[in-house]
Design a protein around this motif. Structure first.
Motif, mmCIF file in Angstrom:
data_model
loop_
_atom_site.group_PDB
_atom_site.id
_atom_site.type_symbol
_atom_site.label_atom_id
_atom_site.label_comp_id
_atom_site.label_asym_id
_atom_site.label_seq_id
_atom_site.Cartn_x
_atom_site.Cartn_y
_atom_site.Cartn_z
ATOM 1 N N SER A 85 32.500 0.872 -16.027
ATOM 2 C CA SER A 85 31.464 0.481 -17.057
ATOM 3 C C SER A 85 30.205 0.184 -16.509
ATOM 4 O O SER A 85 29.254 0.445 -16.869
ATOM 5 C CB SER A 85 31.922 -0.415 -18.060
ATOM 6 O OG SER A 85 31.078 -0.860 -19.174
ATOM 7 N N GLN A 86 30.237 -0.553 -15.436
ATOM 8 C CA GLN A 86 29.096 -0.941 -14.822
ATOM 9 C C GLN A 86 28.102 -0.049 -14.036
ATOM 10 O O GLN A 86 27.034 0.149 -13.976
ATOM 11 C CB GLN A 86 29.215 -2.239 -13.872
ATOM 12 C CG GLN A 86 27.880 -2.940 -13.449
ATOM 13 C CD GLN A 86 27.899 -3.753 -12.214
ATOM 14 O OE1 GLN A 86 29.158 -3.824 -11.310
ATOM 15 N NE2 GLN A 86 27.082 -4.630 -12.216
ATOM 16 N N TYR A 87 29.129 0.918 -13.409
ATOM 17 C CA TYR A 87 28.623 1.758 -12.870
ATOM 18 C C TYR A 87 27.816 2.976 -13.870
ATOM 19 O O TYR A 87 26.735 3.110 -13.614
ATOM 20 C CB TYR A 87 29.672 2.898 -12.055
ATOM 21 C CG TYR A 87 29.309 4.215 -11.747
ATOM 22 C CD1 TYR A 87 28.271 4.440 -10.876
ATOM 23 C CD2 TYR A 87 29.644 5.167 -12.368
ATOM 24 C CE1 TYR A 87 27.917 5.947 -10.270
ATOM 25 C CE2 TYR A 87 29.203 6.708 -12.183
ATOM 26 C CZ TYR A 87 28.331 6.878 -10.971
ATOM 27 O OH TYR A 87 28.045 8.090 -10.854
ATOM 28 N N GLU A 88 28.456 3.210 -15.055
ATOM 29 C CA GLU A 88 27.559 4.045 -15.880
ATOM 30 C C GLU A 88 26.475 3.242 -16.429
ATOM 31 O O GLU A 88 25.654 3.750 -16.785
ATOM 32 C CB GLU A 88 28.714 4.123 -17.250
ATOM 33 C CG GLU A 88 29.790 5.240 -16.892
ATOM 34 C CD GLU A 88 30.803 5.244 -17.675
ATOM 35 O OE1 GLU A 88 30.821 4.303 -18.812
ATOM 36 O OE2 GLU A 88 32.011 6.156 -17.621
ATOM 37 N N GLN A 89 26.689 1.989 -16.617
ATOM 38 C CA GLN A 89 25.453 1.040 -17.183
ATOM 39 C C GLN A 89 24.165 1.157 -16.098
ATOM 40 O O GLN A 89 23.000 1.424 -16.246
ATOM 41 C CB GLN A 89 25.673 -0.482 -17.361
ATOM 42 C CG GLN A 89 24.606 -1.248 -17.524
ATOM 43 C CD GLN A 89 24.124 -2.142 -16.477
ATOM 44 O OE1 GLN A 89 25.005 -2.238 -15.588
ATOM 45 N NE2 GLN A 89 22.765 -2.593 -16.600
ATOM 46 N N LEU A 90 24.450 1.125 -14.747
ATOM 47 C CA LEU A 90 23.515 1.235 -13.600
ATOM 48 C C LEU A 90 23.145 2.762 -13.734
ATOM 49 O O LEU A 90 21.791 2.883 -13.415
ATOM 50 C CB LEU A 90 23.978 0.672 -12.319
ATOM 51 C CG LEU A 90 24.351 -0.674 -12.335
ATOM 52 C CD1 LEU A 90 25.112 -1.018 -10.896
ATOM 53 C CD2 LEU A 90 23.115 -1.550 -12.596
ATOM 54 N N LEU A 91 23.820 3.453 -13.819
ATOM 55 C CA LEU A 91 23.507 5.186 -13.696
ATOM 56 C C LEU A 91 22.598 5.369 -14.747
ATOM 57 O O LEU A 91 21.498 6.245 -14.398
ATOM 58 C CB LEU A 91 24.849 6.074 -14.005
ATOM 59 C CG LEU A 91 24.406 7.449 -13.660
ATOM 60 C CD1 LEU A 91 23.908 7.715 -12.331
ATOM 61 C CD2 LEU A 91 25.928 8.128 -14.102
ATOM 62 N N ALA A 92 22.622 4.811 -15.997
ATOM 63 C CA ALA A 92 21.944 5.066 -17.061
ATOM 64 C C ALA A 92 20.092 4.631 -16.550
ATOM 65 O O ALA A 92 19.192 5.448 -17.043
ATOM 66 C CB ALA A 92 21.987 4.292 -18.217
ATOM 67 N N GLN A 93 20.118 3.390 -15.861
ATOM 68 C CA GLN A 93 18.800 3.066 -15.332
ATOM 69 C C GLN A 93 18.336 3.839 -14.225
ATOM 70 O O GLN A 93 17.004 4.216 -14.287
ATOM 71 C CB GLN A 93 19.059 1.524 -14.785
ATOM 72 C CG GLN A 93 19.408 0.410 -15.678
ATOM 73 C CD GLN A 93 19.316 -0.757 -15.070
ATOM 74 O OE1 GLN A 93 18.082 -1.070 -14.236
ATOM 75 N NE2 GLN A 93 20.187 -1.795 -15.410
ATOM 76 N N TYR A 94 19.229 4.381 -13.472
ATOM 77 C CA TYR A 94 18.825 5.335 -12.465
ATOM 78 C C TYR A 94 18.437 6.607 -13.037
ATOM 79 O O TYR A 94 17.281 7.212 -12.555
ATOM 80 C CB TYR A 94 19.935 5.587 -11.458
ATOM 81 C CG TYR A 94 19.790 6.797 -10.388
ATOM 82 C CD1 TYR A 94 18.914 6.856 -9.412
ATOM 83 C CD2 TYR A 94 20.206 7.892 -10.705
ATOM 84 C CE1 TYR A 94 18.709 7.562 -8.382
ATOM 85 C CE2 TYR A 94 20.067 8.980 -9.450
ATOM 86 C CZ TYR A 94 19.287 8.704 -8.532
ATOM 87 O OH TYR A 94 18.928 9.825 -7.638
ATOM 88 N N ARG A 95 18.994 7.333 -13.982
ATOM 89 C CA ARG A 95 18.608 8.232 -14.679
ATOM 90 C C ARG A 95 17.283 8.415 -15.206
ATOM 91 O O ARG A 95 16.300 9.313 -15.415
ATOM 92 C CB ARG A 95 19.740 8.859 -15.760
ATOM 93 C CG ARG A 95 20.801 9.554 -14.941
ATOM 94 C CD ARG A 95 21.816 9.760 -15.966
ATOM 95 N NE ARG A 95 22.965 10.571 -15.239
ATOM 96 C CZ ARG A 95 24.130 10.944 -15.905
ATOM 97 N NH1 ARG A 95 24.370 10.557 -17.222
ATOM 98 N NH2 ARG A 95 24.957 11.869 -15.366
#
Length: 348
Positions: A85-95
């Motif tokens: 879940s944290q990976y997906e949350q940080l991935l949203a910021q990266y995108r």
């Protein structure tokens, strides 16, 4: 460093110490307590995803902390899902950062994809984490999530500092042109020649007649004009904030000042003594700038040199005094926010 103590449900307990209460767990004193529990470096930003995970809530969208999973007492599957879940949350910021840089004009010229975390890497991370969880290989899933989180942080840092090298180049060019200009001005003073001023300017450096502004701009050299157009187009195509114009236009101003200074010193005959003096001045200026980053009192030397340049332009002492007074501030003590500094505020 601020001590952070975690205690309660969901927090991993120390395997060698079983206490009935927190007072028993604390022991005789802090030194005794510090020697007992397992320790981990936790940043302040890491507390947000930790609290959200313990409460069973989603990690806030703008959180940049990393979940301290080693402190949590959770089933391996829940821990693997929390890291996913944290990976997906940080991935949203990266995108989001990536899309902002991809939306520039002439993206083929002004956008370079992050080589450390590409679209292929994102797809690979998703597939690897999902398959590990489906096969109940939670240790591998946590390892893959941590690896992908590290790549995401690298990608975010890449785009957050995307302008770093270009800004360093612009600032270095501005500093170089300014140093050369001031060095030539000092050389002119050493040779006994005073700087000449354009008729469009008064003694204080302001235009006598605003109508003469177009004629003053028309004297801008071809090199400066080309430089100005290239920098403005680069700034506009990258859709940068307005305050970036300060960095993009400062080299043009410094180059223009250098060209005018070269015109005034073109016919001078320079002796070896003058060359040595110029080298010492350049050394003094550059070292003052460098040392100011480590000791702010060196800024006073720059202020004194600035006031000296005003005096060379036949400014009165009364006009130079406000400039000299600026040199006092670098010697004032740092303000302690825990105490009242009314006297210093009034003096400032």
């Amino acid at each position: 460093m601020t001590p952070f103590i975690s205690w309660g449900a969901g927090i991993k307990k120390h395997h060698d110490h079983h206490a009935a209460s927190f007072a028993d767990f604390l022991g005789a004193g802090f030194e005794d307590f510090a020697a007992k529990p397992e320790k981990a470096d936790v940043k302040q930003a890491d507390i947000t995803p930790m609290i959200a995970t313990l409460l069973g809530k989603s990690i806030p969208v703008n959180s940049v902390g990393q979940l301290p999973h080693q402190l949590l007492e959770m089933h391996p599957r829940d821990r693997a899902l929390a890291l996913k879940s944290q990976y997906e949350q940080l991935l949203a910021q990266y995108r989001e950062l990536r899309s902002l840089h991809e939306s520039v004009y002439l993206s083929s010229l002004y956008h370079k994809e992050c080589p450390h975390f590409t679209r292929t890497d994102m797809d690979s991370c998703h597939l690897m984490i999902r398959k590990s969880i489906e096969r109940s290989e939670y240790a591998e899933a946590m390892e893959a999530s941590l690896s992908c989180i590290g790549k995401t942080y690298t990608g975010m840092t890449y785009y957050q500092r995307y302008q770093k090298n270009l800004l360093k180049l612009l600032i270095s060019a501005t500093l170089f042109f300014s140093l050369v200009t001031h060095g030539l001005a000092v050389l002119q003073m050493v040779c006994g020649k005073q700087a000449t001023h354009e008729n469009a300017y008064a003694e204080d450096g302001f235009l006598k007649d605003p109508a003469s502004l177009p004629s003053a701009l028309s004297k801008l050299g071809l090199i400066e004009l080309v430089f100005l157009v290239v920098l403005l187009v680069s700034w506009g195509c990258q859709r940068l904030p307005f305050h970036f114009l300060l960095y993009y236009l400062s080299p043009v101003y410094s180059l223009s000042k250098l060209r005018h200074q070269l015109k005034e010193t073109r016919e001078m005959r320079v002796s070896n003594k003058t060359i040595v003096t110029l080298i010492l001045v350049f050394l003094f200026l550059s070292e003052t700038i460098v040392f100011s980053f480590f000791e702010r009192r060196f800024l006073t030397l720059g202020v004194i040199l600035l006031a000296a340049s005003f005096i060379s332009r036949k400014w009165s002492v009364a006009k130079c005094m406000p400039v000299l007074l600026l040199g006092i501030f670098s010697w004032l003590p740092p303000i302690d926010g825990r105490r009242e500094q009314t006297a210093l505020v009034l003096l400032a």
